[in-house]
Design a protein around this motif. Structure first.
Motif, PDB file in Angstrom:
ATOM      1  N   LEU A  56      -7.431   1.853   0.873  1.00 40.94           N
ATOM      2  CA  LEU A  56      -6.065   2.271   1.193  1.00 40.94           C
ATOM      3  C   LEU A  56      -5.171   2.429  -0.036  1.00 40.94           C
ATOM      4  O   LEU A  56      -4.012   2.823   0.088  1.00 40.94           O
ATOM      5  CB  LEU A  56      -5.423   1.249   2.144  1.00 40.94           C
ATOM      6  CG  LEU A  56      -6.124   1.066   3.492  1.00 40.94           C
ATOM      7  CD1 LEU A  56      -5.506  -0.099   4.259  1.00 40.94           C
ATOM      8  CD2 LEU A  56      -6.056   2.350   4.324  1.00 40.94           C
ATOM      9  N   GLY A  57      -5.710   2.129  -1.213  1.00 37.96           N
ATOM     10  CA  GLY A  57      -4.887   2.108  -2.416  1.00 37.96           C
ATOM     11  C   GLY A  57      -4.225   3.429  -2.755  1.00 37.96           C
ATOM     12  O   GLY A  57      -3.168   3.445  -3.405  1.00 37.96           O
ATOM     13  N   ASN A  58      -4.823   4.535  -2.325  1.00 32.77           N
ATOM     14  CA  ASN A  58      -4.254   5.852  -2.654  1.00 32.77           C
ATOM     15  C   ASN A  58      -3.505   6.484  -1.484  1.00 32.77           C
ATOM     16  O   ASN A  58      -3.130   7.656  -1.549  1.00 32.77           O
ATOM     17  CB  ASN A  58      -5.364   6.796  -3.117  1.00 32.77           C
ATOM     18  CG  ASN A  58      -5.959   6.363  -4.449  1.00 32.77           C
ATOM     19  OD1 ASN A  58      -5.240   5.938  -5.348  1.00 32.77           O
ATOM     20  ND2 ASN A  58      -7.276   6.474  -4.572  1.00 32.77           N
ATOM     21  N   VAL A  59      -3.287   5.707  -0.426  1.00 32.55           N
ATOM     22  CA  VAL A  59      -2.544   6.220   0.726  1.00 32.55           C
ATOM     23  C   VAL A  59      -1.060   5.944   0.497  1.00 32.55           C
ATOM     24  O   VAL A  59      -0.623   4.790   0.488  1.00 32.55           O
ATOM     25  CB  VAL A  59      -3.021   5.542   2.026  1.00 32.55           C
ATOM     26  CG1 VAL A  59      -2.258   6.105   3.222  1.00 32.55           C
ATOM     27  CG2 VAL A  59      -4.521   5.734   2.206  1.00 32.55           C
ATOM     28  N   SER A  60      -0.300   6.981   0.303  1.00 31.31           N
ATOM     29  CA  SER A  60       1.101   6.813  -0.112  1.00 31.31           C
ATOM     30  C   SER A  60       1.949   6.101   0.930  1.00 31.31           C
ATOM     31  O   SER A  60       2.941   5.453   0.597  1.00 31.31           O
ATOM     32  CB  SER A  60       1.720   8.173  -0.431  1.00 31.31           C
ATOM     33  OG  SER A  60       1.683   9.018   0.702  1.00 31.31           O
ATOM     34  N   SER A  61       1.561   6.191   2.204  1.00 32.06           N
ATOM     35  CA  SER A  61       2.377   5.606   3.268  1.00 32.06           C
ATOM     36  C   SER A  61       2.085   4.128   3.498  1.00 32.06           C
ATOM     37  O   SER A  61       2.763   3.480   4.300  1.00 32.06           O
ATOM     38  CB  SER A  61       2.154   6.370   4.574  1.00 32.06           C
ATOM     39  OG  SER A  61       0.784   6.337   4.951  1.00 32.06           O
ATOM     40  N   ILE A  62       1.064   3.575   2.806  1.00 35.69           N
ATOM     41  CA  ILE A  62       0.669   2.185   3.034  1.00 35.69           C
ATOM     42  C   ILE A  62       0.666   1.418   1.719  1.00 35.69           C
ATOM     43  O   ILE A  62       0.149   1.895   0.714  1.00 35.69           O
ATOM     44  CB  ILE A  62      -0.730   2.112   3.673  1.00 35.69           C
ATOM     45  CG1 ILE A  62      -0.735   2.798   5.048  1.00 35.69           C
ATOM     46  CG2 ILE A  62      -1.184   0.657   3.829  1.00 35.69           C
ATOM     47  CD1 ILE A  62      -2.096   2.902   5.683  1.00 35.69           C
ATOM     48  N   THR A  63       1.250   0.232   1.727  1.00 39.55           N
ATOM     49  CA  THR A  63       1.181  -0.656   0.571  1.00 39.55           C
ATOM     50  C   THR A  63       0.595  -1.989   1.005  1.00 39.55           C
ATOM     51  O   THR A  63       0.572  -2.319   2.189  1.00 39.55           O
ATOM     52  CB  THR A  63       2.563  -0.876  -0.069  1.00 39.55           C
ATOM     53  OG1 THR A  63       3.480  -1.311   0.951  1.00 39.55           O
ATOM     54  CG2 THR A  63       3.104   0.395  -0.697  1.00 39.55           C
TER      55      THR A  63
END
Length: 255
Positions: A56-63
């Motif tokens: 998920l590290g490159n998913v802009s909507s998730i931190t």
């Protein structure tokens, strides 16, 4: 004041790396190429952070968030993990002061404040948990308890540090019990917490800080709770362990 809602999944001591991989891939398939009017945060156990970051590290909507950090930088503190170590996992948030840390592990307001300040030293954003027990609420001590937790927990923070902090109000009697505060109860308490921040930091800062609700948030009650003017998202426990349930809460609760 328009504040961007934040929905955070606190997995607690659930989901090792293999289960985290399954969850992350499932969630990724559901959120790819979508934009959300809110921040989405996932807090796996420490051992699962690497796997979550990998997928998920490159998913802009998730931190990503950690569930705790030490108040110390390094040294002879067996079992502890420093805020600086968390930075290497691409972590943006860290949950601090959860009621389980307070009641089971004996964390005091002083320790929690030290952890918040340590997190801010390395630019992590604290999700600072507060809340009263049922005994405290029924005994008329809700305001006294929350006043102490807020004033002591946020002591010494600059305005910048405050605005990079999220407050999570979680009535202890509603965490994992299936019992939820009514929307009216939650709104009244959130408004009171915001007034405490105003006393300490001023009305402008109080209007900007985000205050989440936590305590048996589910798809069925998310919309009503999130419609309250002083509730800016949710800290979600059990209902965040299944990707579709977590996403349903976000879709029903986000504006």
């Amino acid at each position: 004041m328009i504040r961007k809602p934040i929905f955070a999944a606190n997995w607690k001591m659930n989901k090792g790396p293999s289960e985290t991989e399954d969850f992350a891939k499932s969630l990724l398939s559901k959120v790819q190429n979508r934009t959300f009017p809110c921040d989405i945060v996932i807090a796996p156990p420490f051992v699962s952070l690497t796997k979550a970051a990998e997928i998920l590290g490159n998913v802009s909507s998730i931190t990503l968030a950690a569930q705790n950090c030490s108040q110390f930088d390094s040294g002879a503190y067996t079992g502890e993990i420093s805020a600086m170590m968390l930075k290497e996992f691409f972590i943006h948030y860290v949950i601090i002061g959860h009621s389980e840390r307070r009641s089971i592990f004996g964390e005091t307001d002083e320790v929690i404040n030290a952890k918040i300040r340590k997190a801010r030293e390395v630019n992590l954003k604290p999700i600072f948990c507060i809340g009263e027990t049922l005994e405290e609420r029924e005994g008329g001590r809700l305001e006294k308890v929350l006043r102490t937790q807020v004033s002591e927990g946020l002591k010494g923070l600059s305005e910048r540090d405050l605005l990079d902090t999220v407050i999570a109000y979680e009535p202890v009697w509603a965490i994992g019990t299936g019992v939820t505060a009514t929307a009216e109860q939650a709104q009244d308490t959130h408004a009171f917490v915001r007034s405490l921040v105003a006393e300490q930091f001023g009305a402008d800062s109080a209007a900007k800080i985000r205050i989440q609700y936590g305590g048996s948030v589910k798809p069925g009650n998310a919309a009503e709770l999130m419609a309250c003017p002083d509730i800016d998202g949710a800290l979600i426990g059990g209902a965040s362990l299944e990707p579709q349930s977590f996403l349903d809460i976000i879709e029903k609760g986000a504006p």
